[in-house]
Scaffold this motif. Structure first.
Motif, short mmCIF file in Angstrom:
data_model
loop_
_atom_site.label_atom_id
_atom_site.label_comp_id
_atom_site.label_asym_id
_atom_site.label_seq_id
_atom_site.Cartn_x
_atom_site.Cartn_y
_atom_site.Cartn_z
N PHE A 100 0.35 3.96 -2.99
CA PHE A 100 -0.06 5.36 -2.77
C PHE A 100 0.89 6.32 -3.48
O PHE A 100 0.51 7.43 -3.84
CB PHE A 100 -0.09 5.67 -1.27
CG PHE A 100 -1.38 5.29 -0.60
CD1 PHE A 100 -2.59 5.82 -1.02
CD2 PHE A 100 -1.39 4.40 0.46
CE1 PHE A 100 -3.79 5.47 -0.40
CE2 PHE A 100 -2.57 4.04 1.09
CZ PHE A 100 -3.78 4.58 0.66
N GLN A 133 -7.66 -3.21 -4.30
CA GLN A 133 -7.34 -2.18 -3.30
C GLN A 133 -6.15 -1.34 -3.74
O GLN A 133 -6.14 -0.11 -3.62
CB GLN A 133 -7.03 -2.84 -1.97
CG GLN A 133 -8.20 -3.53 -1.29
CD GLN A 133 -7.76 -4.21 -0.01
OE1 GLN A 133 -6.92 -3.68 0.74
NE2 GLN A 133 -8.29 -5.39 0.27
N LEU A 134 -5.12 -2.01 -4.26
CA LEU A 134 -3.90 -1.30 -4.64
C LEU A 134 -4.13 -0.43 -5.88
O LEU A 134 -3.58 0.67 -5.97
CB LEU A 134 -2.77 -2.30 -4.90
CG LEU A 134 -2.33 -3.11 -3.66
CD1 LEU A 134 -1.31 -4.17 -4.04
CD2 LEU A 134 -1.77 -2.19 -2.58
N ASP A 192 -5.49 2.67 -4.68
CA ASP A 192 -4.44 3.53 -4.15
C ASP A 192 -3.73 4.30 -5.26
O ASP A 192 -3.45 5.50 -5.14
CB ASP A 192 -3.41 2.72 -3.37
CG ASP A 192 -3.97 2.07 -2.12
OD1 ASP A 192 -5.04 2.50 -1.65
OD2 ASP A 192 -3.34 1.13 -1.61
N HIS A 236 0.83 -1.21 0.00
CA HIS A 236 0.00 0.00 0.00
C HIS A 236 0.86 1.26 0.00
O HIS A 236 0.54 2.24 -0.67
CB HIS A 236 -0.92 0.00 1.22
CG HIS A 236 -2.18 -0.79 1.05
ND1 HIS A 236 -3.16 -0.45 0.15
CD2 HIS A 236 -2.61 -1.92 1.68
CE1 HIS A 236 -4.16 -1.32 0.22
NE2 HIS A 236 -3.85 -2.23 1.14
N THR A 237 1.94 1.24 0.76
CA THR A 237 2.84 2.41 0.80
C THR A 237 3.35 2.72 -0.60
O THR A 237 3.38 3.89 -1.02
CB THR A 237 4.02 2.15 1.76
OG1 THR A 237 3.53 1.95 3.08
CG2 THR A 237 4.99 3.32 1.76
#
Length: 297
Positions: free
Chosen positions: A223, A290-291, A294, A219-220
């Protein structure tokens, strides 16, 4: 043997100005010469852009009096060899931060060792200014071209490590880069490297925590519009219950690279397949969705 200053002279120098004290220190080590498997620290020869991001950890040794000692190979690979290096200031108290540390030295190998066989997949969309001579040399795989390619990938890994360290991602701190060598934080206990995730035997609760750490790492990156590009349990270390990602020269900009979303999806599949085999439920398609959210904001 180290030569020493006359005691009274040393006291006078140390009690004078900081510049005088530094001069006295340099004199004390003036006769030190690197021995077998040693070299002078390469830190002074680097430019600011070739050093890790600020704030710099206090354990980084920046003294020009430091010596690098090779302690052996940690791992060999098709792309690079990883060496264990001790960087230390001779005679200085090792317990004081900045006097002694262990580093991992990743040294890239040439294309004759099957390096860069998939490099185009990762480098598409990168802003990588090259002289036309360099481009032709790499395409012809001349000896000069192989050297250019090795250097480019070393600097690519250093840039990725620096960017991810700034983002707060769990990666080794990048100390410096020069030519085909990247020096970074050594992840391990003593002189023993931390195990890879694939080698770890953990309880269900421990696995769940490791999984969440890996997902947080992904996720980091997402984003920031990035993907590891080659993520697997073989390039994730587990050190003191903390997951640390390694092998990062191929980090991709998911939008700029036409293969970006495919590589991101493959990362999800690789991660979820492994955790599923450990009997921890993981949905690769849900993670990918989800990614992508992001990345696209």
């Amino acid at each position: 043997m180290l030569s020493s200053l006359d005691d009274s002279a040393a006291r006078r120098a140390a009690s004078a100005t900081p510049l005088a004290a530094a001069f006295a220190h340099d004199l004390a080590f003036a006769d030190v010469e690197p021995g077998e498997d040693q070299r002078w620290s390469t830190w002074p020869a680097t430019q600011p852009s070739e050093r890790g991001p600020l704030p710099r950890p206090d354990w980084v040794v920046t003294s020009a009096a430091a010596i690098d000692t090779e302690l052996g190979i940690v791992k060999t690979g098709k792309e690079a060899d990883l060496w264990l290096i001790e960087r230390a200031v001779p005679g200085a108290p090792p317990e004081v931060p900045g006097n002694r540390t262990l580093l991992a030295a990743k040294r890239y190998r040439g294309t004759e060792h099957r390096m860069f066989h998939r490099s185009a997949v990762y480098t598409e969309g990168r802003a990588a200014p090259r002289r036309s001579r360099d481009v032709r040399a790499v395409q012809r795989s001349s000896s000069y071209g192989r050297e250019v390619a090795r250097t480019e990938w070393a600097y690519a890994e250093f840039a990725a490590l620096s960017r991810l360290a700034e983002l707060g991602a769990a990666v080794p701190y990048p100390v410096q880069v020069g030519e085909t060598e990247v020096l970074m934080e050594f992840i391990g206990e003593g002189r023993v490297a931390a195990p890879r995730l694939a080698q770890v035997r953990a309880s269900r609760d421990e696995l769940r925590d490791l999984f969440h750490q890996v997902v947080d790492f992904m996720h980091t990156l997402a984003f920031a519009g990035l993907a590891h590009g080659d993520l697997s349990p073989y390039n994730l270390l587990v050190h003191r219950e903390r997951v640390v990602a390694i092998d990062l020269p191929q980090v991709v900009d998911v939008v700029a690279n036409p293969n970006g979303f495919d590589l991101l999806h493959r990362d999800c599949v690789n991660v979820c397949d492994w955790f599923t085999r450990q009997r921890l439920e993981c949905d690769a398609e849900d993670l990918f969705a989800q990614l992508v959210g992001d990345v696209t904001g």
